[in-house]
Design a protein around this motif. Structure first.
Motif, short mmCIF file in Angstrom:
data_model
loop_
_atom_site.label_atom_id
_atom_site.label_comp_id
_atom_site.label_asym_id
_atom_site.label_seq_id
_atom_site.Cartn_x
_atom_site.Cartn_y
_atom_site.Cartn_z
N GLY A 13 0.83 -1.21 0.00
CA GLY A 13 0.00 0.00 0.00
C GLY A 13 0.86 1.25 0.00
N ALA A 14 1.93 1.23 -0.82
CA ALA A 14 2.86 2.38 -0.84
C ALA A 14 2.47 3.43 -1.87
CB ALA A 14 4.28 1.88 -1.11
N SER A 16 -0.02 5.51 -1.75
CA SER A 16 -0.58 6.73 -1.17
C SER A 16 -0.51 6.67 0.35
CB SER A 16 -2.03 6.94 -1.62
OG SER A 16 -2.85 5.89 -1.18
N ARG A 38 -1.76 -1.61 -6.19
CA ARG A 38 -2.31 -1.86 -7.54
C ARG A 38 -1.94 -0.75 -8.51
NH1 ARG A 38 -8.22 -2.49 -5.15
NH2 ARG A 38 -7.26 -0.74 -4.06
N LEU A 65 -3.74 -7.43 -3.72
CA LEU A 65 -3.51 -8.33 -2.59
C LEU A 65 -4.74 -9.18 -2.24
CD1 LEU A 65 -1.35 -5.89 -0.45
CD2 LEU A 65 -0.58 -7.69 -2.00
N ALA A 91 -1.21 -2.04 3.47
CA ALA A 91 -2.34 -1.93 2.53
C ALA A 91 -3.66 -2.20 3.25
CB ALA A 91 -2.16 -2.92 1.38
N PHE A 93 -8.25 -1.00 3.33
CA PHE A 93 -9.36 -0.16 2.86
C PHE A 93 -10.55 -0.33 3.81
CE2 PHE A 93 -12.21 -3.41 1.10
CZ PHE A 93 -11.35 -4.49 0.98
N VAL A 113 -6.91 -8.95 2.19
CA VAL A 113 -5.85 -7.92 2.19
C VAL A 113 -5.27 -7.75 3.60
CG1 VAL A 113 -5.32 -5.48 1.80
CG2 VAL A 113 -6.84 -6.68 0.22
N LEU A 140 -0.47 -2.62 10.29
CA LEU A 140 -1.35 -1.47 10.49
C LEU A 140 -2.65 -1.90 11.15
CD1 LEU A 140 -1.16 1.64 9.77
CD2 LEU A 140 0.70 0.19 9.02
N GLY A 141 -2.90 -1.35 12.33
CA GLY A 141 -4.16 -1.61 13.04
C GLY A 141 -5.07 -0.41 12.94
N LEU A 189 -7.69 9.02 13.23
CA LEU A 189 -7.96 9.56 11.88
C LEU A 189 -6.71 10.22 11.31
CD1 LEU A 189 -11.52 11.07 12.34
CD2 LEU A 189 -10.87 8.86 11.39
N THR A 192 -5.42 11.02 4.71
CA THR A 192 -4.97 10.24 3.55
C THR A 192 -6.14 10.08 2.58
OG1 THR A 192 -5.68 8.08 4.39
CG2 THR A 192 -3.50 8.85 5.09
N PHE A 195 -10.54 7.83 3.13
CA PHE A 195 -11.97 8.16 3.13
C PHE A 195 -12.43 8.75 1.80
CE2 PHE A 195 -10.33 8.33 7.41
CZ PHE A 195 -11.22 7.54 8.10
N1 LIG Z 1 -6.40 7.04 7.30
C1 LIG Z 1 -6.81 6.68 8.52
O1 LIG Z 1 -7.52 7.44 9.18
C2 LIG Z 1 -6.39 5.34 9.09
C3 LIG Z 1 -6.60 5.13 10.45
C4 LIG Z 1 -6.21 3.91 11.02
C5 LIG Z 1 -5.61 2.96 10.24
N2 LIG Z 1 -5.43 3.17 8.90
C6 LIG Z 1 -4.81 2.11 8.11
O2 LIG Z 1 -3.65 2.62 7.46
C7 LIG Z 1 -3.39 1.83 6.30
C8 LIG Z 1 -3.07 2.74 5.13
O3 LIG Z 1 -4.23 3.49 4.81
P1 LIG Z 1 -4.17 5.03 4.41
O4 LIG Z 1 -4.90 5.78 5.44
O5 LIG Z 1 -2.81 5.42 4.06
O6 LIG Z 1 -5.15 5.01 3.13
P2 LIG Z 1 -4.85 5.11 1.55
O7 LIG Z 1 -4.14 6.38 1.25
O8 LIG Z 1 -6.16 4.84 0.92
O9 LIG Z 1 -3.84 3.92 1.28
C9 LIG Z 1 -4.25 2.58 1.19
C10 LIG Z 1 -3.20 1.80 0.43
O10 LIG Z 1 -3.59 0.41 0.38
C11 LIG Z 1 -3.49 -0.04 -0.96
N3 LIG Z 1 -4.46 -1.11 -1.22
C12 LIG Z 1 -5.77 -1.14 -0.91
N4 LIG Z 1 -6.34 -2.27 -1.40
C13 LIG Z 1 -5.36 -2.97 -2.02
C14 LIG Z 1 -5.32 -4.20 -2.74
N5 LIG Z 1 -6.41 -4.95 -2.94
N6 LIG Z 1 -4.13 -4.60 -3.26
C15 LIG Z 1 -3.03 -3.84 -3.09
N7 LIG Z 1 -2.99 -2.68 -2.43
C16 LIG Z 1 -4.16 -2.24 -1.90
C17 LIG Z 1 -3.75 1.19 -1.83
O11 LIG Z 1 -3.11 1.06 -3.09
P3 LIG Z 1 -3.82 0.86 -4.52
O12 LIG Z 1 -5.18 1.51 -4.45
O13 LIG Z 1 -2.88 1.53 -5.47
O14 LIG Z 1 -3.88 -0.62 -4.69
C18 LIG Z 1 -3.05 2.28 -1.02
O15 LIG Z 1 -1.69 2.35 -1.35
C19 LIG Z 1 -4.62 0.93 6.09
O16 LIG Z 1 -4.32 -0.38 6.54
C20 LIG Z 1 -5.66 1.56 6.98
O17 LIG Z 1 -6.58 0.61 7.44
C21 LIG Z 1 -5.80 4.36 8.31
#
Ligand SMILES: NC(=O)c1ccc[n+]([C@@H]2O[C@H](COP(=O)([O-])OP(=O)(O)OC[C@H]3O[C@@H](n4cnc5c(N)ncnc54)[C@H](OP(=O)(O)O)[C@@H]3O)[C@@H](O)[C@H]2O)c1
Length: 272
Positions: A13-14, A16, A38, A65, A91, A93, A113, A140-141, A189, A192, A195
């Motif tokens: 998930g690199a 974004s 992806r 994934l 990674a 969602f 995933v 990542l939790g 929160l 990124t 949402f």
């Molecule tokens: N943002 C928050 O508030 C928050 C809070 C707590 C935890 N988290 C966790 O932090 C982690 C990163 O999320 P983020 O906030 O940085 O969101 P994000 O910017 O949406 O990043 C999510 C990453 O996961 C990848 N991904 C999703 N589905 C995938 C799949 N089927 N195969 C391969 N890659 C996949 C996406 O890449 P592609 O779309 O290019 O595949 C993207 O690089 C997640 O595990 C999320 O649950 C986020």
């Protein structure tokens, strides 16, 4: 972690958000990278930028994934390079709605995933880390790991699996006297693209001021700084730690806890 010896850090998930921030930070520390997601173009442009800036080696792997053959491809790459020091199972969602209303394919893909891929990649890197007697695995939790969280039922359950998995795995490493650090990183929160999807209604986080909304860089900074400390669960952000504490000790929901913490902070800053 040894900065001079340029081992690899593998980040899923690199493309974004928090994963991209991990890639930038670890590249600046001299790690070679394997970056996975992806969206291949985003990975390629990140790789070009970081290679130019830091003269490191970067492997770009476009992978979905949820797909068996893509996970196998990553396992093969791990075996071939045989030099992974850091694994970030990032990674992920979200979905919208109560479990009964969510399309089961989305829930199953989330399990693939968050749980299946993270477990398989951990299994794939561990022999190398055990051999080197060093390494770190960051899973990542979420702030709500281990707690009920209606509306994000499978999400929180998969993250809670990672939390439990990480704690038991750290105990196993400790029992074998291995210098391998396991972390479950539990952000609140974070600003990124998480949402900003059709599924989640293209939400922005700006207006939710009762929360401590962090930047991905801040989350990554605290995660990496915590690798030298005791403890498996890392909650970045002091406000988030207060929110989680109220959720754990008083059984409050995330929303309720955030409101209480905000009210207390306002009172402290403005006692009149
Ligand atoms: N943002 C928050 O508030 C928050 C809070 C707590 C935890 N988290 C966790 O932090 C982690 C990163 O999320 P983020 O906030 O940085 O969101 P994000 O910017 O949406 O990043 C999510 C990453 O996961 C990848 N991904 C999703 N589905 C995938 C799949 N089927 N195969 C391969 N890659 C996949 C996406 O890449 P592609 O779309 O290019 O595949 C993207 O690089 C997640 O595990 C999320 O649950 C986020």
């Amino acid at each position: 972690m040894n900065k001079k010896k340029k081992n690899f850090a593998l980040i899923t998930g690199a493309s974004s958000g928090i994963g991209e921030a991990f890639a930038r930070k670890l590249a600046s520390q001299g790690y070679n990278l394997i970056i996975i997601a992806r969206r291949k173009k985003r990975l390629q442009s990140l790789a070009a930028e970081l290679q130019e800036k830091h003269s490191i080696r970067i492997e770009v792997l476009a992978a979905d994934l949820t797909m068996e053959q893509d996970i196998s491809k990553i396992e093969k790459k791990i075996a071939e390079l045989n030099d992974i020091s850091i694994l970030v199972n990032n990674a992920g969602f979200g979905t919208r709605g109560y479990f009964a209303e969510v399309d089961i394919t989305k829930s199953v893909n989330m399990i693939k995933v968050h749980i299946i891929t993270s477990t398989r990649l951990t299994k794939a890197v561990l022999p190398q880390m055990i051999k080197q007697n060093s390494g770190a695995i960051i899973n990542l939790g979420t702030l709500a790991v281990g707690l009920p969280n209606p509306g994000v039922t499978v999400y929180t359950a998969t993250k809670s699996y990672l939390s439990n998995f990480s704690k038991s795995l750290q105990s196993e490493m400790n029992k074998k006297d291995l210098n391998i650090k396991i972390q479950v990183l539990c952000p609140g929160l974070t600003q990124t693209d998480f949402f900003n999807t059709e599924e989640l209604g293209y939400q922005t986080l700006d207006s939710e001021d009762e929360y401590d909304i962090q930047l991905p860089d801040e989350v990554v900074e605290e995660s990496l700084a915590s690798l030298t400390k005791e403890g498996v669960i890392v909650v970045p952000g002091s406000k988030n730690r207060k929110i989680r504490s109220l959720m754990v000790k008083e059984g409050k929901s995330w929303d309720e806890a955030a409101k209480v913490v905000s009210a207390r902070d306002t009172k402290k800053n403005d006692p009149e």
